[in-house]
Design a protein around this motif. Sequence first.
Motif, short mmCIF file in Angstrom:
data_model
loop_
_atom_site.label_atom_id
_atom_site.label_comp_id
_atom_site.label_asym_id
_atom_site.label_seq_id
_atom_site.Cartn_x
_atom_site.Cartn_y
_atom_site.Cartn_z
N GLY A 247 3.88 -42.12 -62.62
CA GLY A 247 2.67 -41.64 -63.28
C GLY A 247 1.89 -40.62 -62.47
O GLY A 247 0.69 -40.45 -62.69
N GLY A 248 2.57 -39.94 -61.55
CA GLY A 248 1.88 -38.93 -60.74
C GLY A 248 1.49 -39.42 -59.36
O GLY A 248 0.73 -38.75 -58.66
N ARG A 249 2.04 -40.56 -58.95
CA ARG A 249 1.72 -41.09 -57.62
C ARG A 249 2.76 -40.75 -56.56
O ARG A 249 2.51 -40.87 -55.37
N GLN A 250 3.95 -40.35 -57.01
CA GLN A 250 4.99 -39.96 -56.06
C GLN A 250 5.55 -38.60 -56.45
O GLN A 250 5.81 -38.35 -57.63
N LEU A 251 5.76 -37.76 -55.44
CA LEU A 251 6.35 -36.43 -55.64
C LEU A 251 7.56 -36.32 -54.73
O LEU A 251 7.47 -36.53 -53.53
N ARG A 252 8.70 -35.95 -55.34
CA ARG A 252 9.93 -35.74 -54.59
C ARG A 252 10.41 -34.31 -54.79
O ARG A 252 10.48 -33.82 -55.92
N ASP A 253 10.75 -33.66 -53.70
CA ASP A 253 11.34 -32.32 -53.71
C ASP A 253 12.79 -32.50 -53.29
O ASP A 253 13.08 -32.65 -52.10
N ASP A 254 13.68 -32.54 -54.27
CA ASP A 254 15.07 -32.90 -54.03
C ASP A 254 15.11 -34.31 -53.45
O ASP A 254 14.63 -35.25 -54.09
N ASP A 255 15.60 -34.49 -52.23
CA ASP A 255 15.66 -35.83 -51.65
C ASP A 255 14.46 -36.17 -50.78
O ASP A 255 14.37 -37.28 -50.25
N ARG A 256 13.53 -35.23 -50.61
CA ARG A 256 12.40 -35.45 -49.72
C ARG A 256 11.21 -35.98 -50.50
O ARG A 256 10.84 -35.45 -51.55
N VAL A 257 10.60 -37.03 -49.98
CA VAL A 257 9.37 -37.56 -50.56
C VAL A 257 8.20 -36.78 -49.97
O VAL A 257 7.95 -36.83 -48.76
N ILE A 258 7.48 -36.06 -50.82
CA ILE A 258 6.35 -35.23 -50.37
C ILE A 258 5.05 -36.03 -50.41
O ILE A 258 4.21 -35.95 -49.52
N VAL A 259 4.87 -36.81 -51.48
CA VAL A 259 3.67 -37.64 -51.64
C VAL A 259 4.13 -39.00 -52.16
O VAL A 259 4.99 -39.09 -53.04
N ASP A 260 3.56 -40.05 -51.63
CA ASP A 260 3.79 -41.40 -52.14
C ASP A 260 2.53 -42.20 -51.84
O ASP A 260 2.32 -42.65 -50.72
N ALA A 261 1.65 -42.32 -52.84
CA ALA A 261 0.34 -42.92 -52.61
C ALA A 261 -0.08 -43.71 -53.84
O ALA A 261 0.32 -43.41 -54.96
N ASP A 262 -0.90 -44.71 -53.63
CA ASP A 262 -1.40 -45.56 -54.71
C ASP A 262 -2.90 -45.38 -54.93
O ASP A 262 -3.57 -46.29 -55.41
N LYS A 263 -3.43 -44.22 -54.60
CA LYS A 263 -4.85 -43.96 -54.79
C LYS A 263 -5.21 -44.01 -56.27
O LYS A 263 -4.48 -43.49 -57.12
N ASP A 264 -6.34 -44.61 -56.57
CA ASP A 264 -6.83 -44.66 -57.94
C ASP A 264 -7.25 -43.26 -58.40
O ASP A 264 -7.74 -42.44 -57.61
N GLU A 265 -7.09 -43.01 -59.70
CA GLU A 265 -7.43 -41.71 -60.26
C GLU A 265 -8.92 -41.55 -60.55
O GLU A 265 -9.48 -40.46 -60.41
#
Length: 309
Positions: A247-265
């Motif tokens: 839902g927009g909490r994790q961003l992957r660029d190919d195999d690399r995790v760029i963002v992985d966070a559970d911050k409230d919106e």
Amino acid sequence: MSESLRIAVVGFGEIARRQHVPAIARTAGAALVAVVDPVTTQAGLPHFRDLQALLREGPEIDAVALCTPPQVRRAQAAIALAARKHVLLEKPPGAAVSEITPLIAAAHKAGRTLFASWHSRYAPAVEPARHLLAGRRITKVTIIWKEDVRVWHPGQAWIFEAGGFGVFDPGINALSILTRILPHPVFVRRAELAVPSNREAPIAAELELSDEGGAPVRAEFDFRQTGPATWEILCETDAGPVALLRGGRQLRDDDRVIVDADKDEYPALYRYFLALTADGKSDVDLAPLQLVADSFMLGRRRFVDAFEE
């Protein structure tokens, strides 16, 4: 006006209790001072059955957060703006696109803020995804947005009524992210809507869209998934795949995790609302709502098994 923005929450259902109340409490410069709901109350706060009663009898407020079903939101926003109050509209901002333009004019006339708050855009990986995709050529996008309606919308019969959006209530979250992260506008080309035989709004939908350059976008929305929800936007680009997950909490660029966070919106959403009111500005982006409206207009409807709560 007081030092804090004095806010009344109108419509005190699950989203108000779970998201708006704690977000306001965590936002410096914001204060929850009243609740409006025909039934539900909040301990320690003045409670009113309708917005008119609050404005007539209640404490001074500067703004309202409208968390009612979308079918009644336009009338409430018009009342609040006529009383010169700032207005935050939960998503979707209304039951119809045409409802919003008069509210924009009313906000301008009153010198108050009108904010169509697409909360999913404030998930922690959305802005990093937008910046990442800005430098790439996008060749294909796939959206998979599936959840169990009984888990996420228990007892909310209005969601399957006309104007309640059905599966587009969560689906519009995906569309709000899509229209934020893609560098070019997208258009609905085809839609198929699965409508329960005893309901008026779809329980599932398949969309085919494309951007200005013709890059295909396919979306699958479904309320019938059991187990964990799936909220994914998968982009194929000239520099490899980009995946926006959870839902927009994790961003992957190919195999690399760029963002992985559970911050409230919602705290970020309220900080932005406060900034808008301080600057005397409005923010009413209708692109996600327009895509839903186009899906209903172009959509081929097929009836499926009746849905029972």
